[in-house]
Motif scaffolding. Sequence first.
Motif, PDB file in Angstrom:
ATOM      1  N   ALA A 100       0.834  -1.212   0.000  1.00  0.00           N
ATOM      2  CA  ALA A 100       0.000   0.000   0.000  1.00  0.00           C
ATOM      3  C   ALA A 100       0.865   1.257   0.000  1.00  0.00           C
ATOM      4  N   THR A 101       1.904   1.285   0.818  1.00  0.00           N
ATOM      5  CA  THR A 101       2.723   2.509   0.895  1.00  0.00           C
ATOM      6  C   THR A 101       3.622   2.658  -0.326  1.00  0.00           C
ATOM      7  N   GLU A 102       4.136   1.546  -0.845  1.00  0.00           N
ATOM      8  CA  GLU A 102       4.941   1.653  -2.075  1.00  0.00           C
ATOM      9  C   GLU A 102       4.091   2.241  -3.209  1.00  0.00           C
ATOM     10  N   LEU A 103       2.841   1.765  -3.311  1.00  0.00           N
ATOM     11  CA  LEU A 103       1.966   2.273  -4.387  1.00  0.00           C
ATOM     12  C   LEU A 103       1.600   3.733  -4.120  1.00  0.00           C
ATOM     13  N   LYS A 104       1.423   4.086  -2.855  1.00  0.00           N
ATOM     14  CA  LYS A 104       1.139   5.499  -2.508  1.00  0.00           C
ATOM     15  C   LYS A 104       2.300   6.388  -2.977  1.00  0.00           C
ATOM     16  N   MET A 105       3.519   5.940  -2.746  1.00  0.00           N
ATOM     17  CA  MET A 105       4.684   6.725  -3.198  1.00  0.00           C
ATOM     18  C   MET A 105       4.709   6.853  -4.716  1.00  0.00           C
ATOM     19  N   LEU A 106       4.415   5.743  -5.394  1.00  0.00           N
ATOM     20  CA  LEU A 106       4.460   5.785  -6.866  1.00  0.00           C
ATOM     21  C   LEU A 106       3.339   6.661  -7.426  1.00  0.00           C
ATOM     22  N   ARG A 107       2.186   6.663  -6.750  1.00  0.00           N
ATOM     23  CA  ARG A 107       1.106   7.561  -7.211  1.00  0.00           C
ATOM     24  C   ARG A 107       1.507   9.013  -6.995  1.00  0.00           C
ATOM     25  N   ALA A 108       2.185   9.273  -5.889  1.00  0.00           N
ATOM     26  CA  ALA A 108       2.669  10.643  -5.644  1.00  0.00           C
ATOM     27  C   ALA A 108       3.641  11.052  -6.752  1.00  0.00           C
ATOM     28  N   ALA A 109       4.513  10.140  -7.149  1.00  0.00           N
ATOM     29  CA  ALA A 109       5.473  10.436  -8.231  1.00  0.00           C
ATOM     30  C   ALA A 109       4.723  10.719  -9.533  1.00  0.00           C
ATOM     31  N   ARG A 110       3.703   9.908  -9.796  1.00  0.00           N
ATOM     32  CA  ARG A 110       2.937  10.112 -11.037  1.00  0.00           C
ATOM     33  C   ARG A 110       2.254  11.479 -11.034  1.00  0.00           C
ATOM     34  N   GLN A 111       1.674  11.825  -9.880  1.00  0.00           N
ATOM     35  CA  GLN A 111       0.987  13.122  -9.778  1.00  0.00           C
ATOM     36  C   GLN A 111       1.962  14.281 -10.033  1.00  0.00           C
ATOM     37  N   LEU A 112       3.166  14.163  -9.497  1.00  0.00           N
ATOM     38  CA  LEU A 112       4.167  15.221  -9.726  1.00  0.00           C
ATOM     39  C   LEU A 112       4.477  15.357 -11.217  1.00  0.00           C
ATOM     40  N   GLY A 113       4.568  14.230 -11.897  1.00  0.00           N
ATOM     41  CA  GLY A 113       4.843  14.260 -13.335  1.00  0.00           C
ATOM     42  C   GLY A 113       3.696  14.889 -14.106  1.00  0.00           C
ATOM     43  N   GLU A 114       2.466  14.702 -13.604  1.00  0.00           N
ATOM     44  CA  GLU A 114       1.307  15.288 -14.288  1.00  0.00           C
ATOM     45  C   GLU A 114       1.201  16.783 -14.039  1.00  0.00           C
ATOM     46  N   GLU A 115       1.626  17.216 -12.859  1.00  0.00           N
ATOM     47  CA  GLU A 115       1.385  18.609 -12.466  1.00  0.00           C
ATOM     48  C   GLU A 115       2.569  19.544 -12.716  1.00  0.00           C
ATOM     49  N   GLU A 116       3.772  18.995 -12.806  1.00  0.00           N
ATOM     50  CA  GLU A 116       4.959  19.844 -12.966  1.00  0.00           C
ATOM     51  C   GLU A 116       5.505  19.692 -14.381  1.00  0.00           C
ATOM     52  N   ARG A 117       6.222  20.704 -14.850  1.00  0.00           N
ATOM     53  CA  ARG A 117       6.770  20.666 -16.209  1.00  0.00           C
ATOM     54  C   ARG A 117       8.084  19.883 -16.201  1.00  0.00           C
ATOM     55  N   VAL A 118       7.953  18.602 -16.024  1.00  0.00           N
ATOM     56  CA  VAL A 118       9.117  17.719 -15.933  1.00  0.00           C
ATOM     57  C   VAL A 118       8.641  16.311 -16.271  1.00  0.00           C
ATOM     58  N   ARG A 119       9.499  15.526 -16.890  1.00  0.00           N
ATOM     59  CA  ARG A 119       9.139  14.131 -17.171  1.00  0.00           C
ATOM     60  C   ARG A 119       9.578  13.279 -15.990  1.00  0.00           C
ATOM     61  N   VAL A 120       8.693  12.423 -15.505  1.00  0.00           N
ATOM     62  CA  VAL A 120       9.007  11.571 -14.358  1.00  0.00           C
ATOM     63  C   VAL A 120       9.079  10.117 -14.831  1.00  0.00           C
ATOM     64  N   SER A 121      10.162   9.454 -14.472  1.00  0.00           N
ATOM     65  CA  SER A 121      10.339   8.038 -14.787  1.00  0.00           C
ATOM     66  C   SER A 121      10.264   7.266 -13.462  1.00  0.00           C
ATOM     67  N   PRO A 122       9.192   6.510 -13.234  1.00  0.00           N
ATOM     68  CA  PRO A 122       8.974   5.906 -11.912  1.00  0.00           C
ATOM     69  C   PRO A 122       9.559   4.502 -11.769  1.00  0.00           C
ATOM     70  N   THR A 123      10.179   4.245 -10.641  1.00  0.00           N
ATOM     71  CA  THR A 123      10.800   2.939 -10.351  1.00  0.00           C
ATOM     72  C   THR A 123      10.285   2.395  -9.029  1.00  0.00           C
ATOM     73  N   LEU A 124       9.872   1.134  -9.050  1.00  0.00           N
ATOM     74  CA  LEU A 124       9.513   0.456  -7.801  1.00  0.00           C
ATOM     75  C   LEU A 124      10.801  -0.058  -7.153  1.00  0.00           C
ATOM     76  N   LEU A 125      11.185   0.561  -6.039  1.00  0.00           N
ATOM     77  CA  LEU A 125      12.350   0.068  -5.273  1.00  0.00           C
ATOM     78  C   LEU A 125      11.786  -0.923  -4.256  1.00  0.00           C
ATOM     79  N   ALA A 126      11.746  -2.178  -4.680  1.00  0.00           N
ATOM     80  CA  ALA A 126      10.951  -3.177  -3.951  1.00  0.00           C
ATOM     81  C   ALA A 126      11.709  -3.785  -2.774  1.00  0.00           C
ATOM     82  N   LEU A 127      13.030  -3.898  -2.891  1.00  0.00           N
ATOM     83  CA  LEU A 127      13.822  -4.456  -1.784  1.00  0.00           C
ATOM     84  C   LEU A 127      14.821  -3.398  -1.333  1.00  0.00           C
ATOM     85  N   HIS A 128      14.412  -2.600  -0.367  1.00  0.00           N
ATOM     86  CA  HIS A 128      15.275  -1.509   0.098  1.00  0.00           C
ATOM     87  C   HIS A 128      15.774  -1.805   1.507  1.00  0.00           C
TER      88      HIS A 128
END
Length: 406
Positions: free
Chosen positions: A147-175
Motif C-alpha cells: 500500500a505505501t509503495e503504491l502510494k509513493m508511486l502515485r505521488a510520483a505520477r501526480q508530480l509528473g502530471e502537475e509539474e513541467r518535468v518528465r518523471v520516470s517511476p521505479t519500484l524500489l521493492a527491496l530496500h
Amino acid sequence: MWDRLLTGCTVATLDEDRPGMLGLIEDGAIAIEDGRILRVGRRVELAGNRARSVEPLGGALVTPGLVDCHTHLVFGGDRASEFEQRLQGASYEDIAKGGGGILSTVAATRAASEDELVGAARARLRALMRGGVTTVEIKSGYGLDPATELKMLRAARQLGEEERVRVSPTLLALHALPAGADRAAFVRAACAEMIPAAAREGLATAVDAFCEGIGFTPAEVRHLFEAAARHGLRPKLHAEQLSNQSGAALAAEFGALTAGHLEPLDEAGAVAMAQAGMTAVLLPGAFYALRETRRPPIALLRRHRVPMAVATDCTPGTSPVLSATLMLSMACTLFGLTPDEAIAGMTREGARALGLLDEVGTIAPGKAADLCVWRVGRPAELCYWIGLPGPEKRIVAGVDAPVHQC
Ligand code: NIG
Ligand code: FE
C-alpha cells in the motif's frame, strides 16, 4: 512554418555522431515544431526558414535538459538528526542497525498522506528543476508494504502530471527489511504482490533493489528480478555501494539498465556491465555525505567503455542533494570525470540509464525539445561553478518551463 528558432548559440548536441564528447556546434541554431526538435545545425544553414518566434541567444550555451536518473525524491520527514549523529562519529551502518536510517523514513512515509508526500516532494522537485532538470527518475522504497509503495508511486505520477518535468517511476521493492519481518516472506511478498500491483496499475517502468550487507543478498535480488521479468519491468540495482556483493554482475545477467554507486566495483563487474550494455550510475552526493574515501573505478569503466551517468541520488539519508549542477562539479572534483563526461552523464547517459535515449538526452531531429539555455562562456563552466544556480531558460517539450520560487 517552424514554431521556434533558437539561434546564435553554441549547441552542445551530445550527439554521438558528431565529433567530440559534447558534439558542439558553434554559432548554431535549433528549430522546434510541435514540441520536438526539427533541425539542429549552424545558424547559416537554418537561416532563411520562417519561424513564428525567432530567438537570438547572444552566444549562450544550449544543452539537452538535464536528466537526473536516480532519485528517491518522494518520502516523509527528514533525517537531519541522523546527520548530527554522523557528525558525532556514528556510521550510516550503525544508525541503520539501531533501527534508524531507512526505517525511520519508512515510518514517516507510512504516516504521511499521498497529498503530504506530493507537497513535500514538490518543493524538492522544483529545486532540481531550477537547476535545469527536465527528466527525473523517482524511486519508491520507503513503504516496504504494497500500500505505501503504491502510494509513493502515485505521488510520483501526480508530480509528473502537475509539474513541467518528465518523471520516470521505479519500484524500489527491496530496500530494507521492516523491523521483525521474516526475510523470506518479505521477499516473496515483494515478488508476488508489489511487482504485480505496480505493473498492473502502470505505476512503474523499472524495479530496483539494494544489494548490500545491510540490504538484500544476491539470491534475494535474483528472485525479485525474475518476478520483474515476468511483469515486463526493467531491472536496475543499487550495487557495490558499501561492499562488493558482485551485484553489478548479477544485474548484468538480467539485462539490467543500470547499476548505481559502484565504489568497490571490480573488473569482473565492469566487464559484465559492458557486455550487458549497462550504464554505470555515479552518485557523488552519497559519496560526499557518507565521507567515503574509495572512489568508483572510473579508469576501469572508461577502459571497458561502460557509459557513465551522474545523478543526485536525492534521498533523506545518504544524499540530501537538491542541485543537479552541484553533481556536475562533484563528479569532476571528487571522481575525476572530465567536464565533458560529467555533462554527458547528466544528459545523454542519464537518458540511456532510464531507457529513454530515443526520446531525450541529446539535441537531435525527432527528439523532444527539452533544452537548457545557460549564460556561460564555455561548457566546462557548468562544472567549474560549485552548484551553478541553474539555466537562464528551461524548455520542456518546446515550451518555456518557468520554475516558481518555493
Ligand atoms: O541510494 N543505498 C540505499 N538507498 C539510498 C539511501 C537510502 C536512505 O538512507 O534513506 C541510497 O543511497
Ligand atoms: Fe539511491
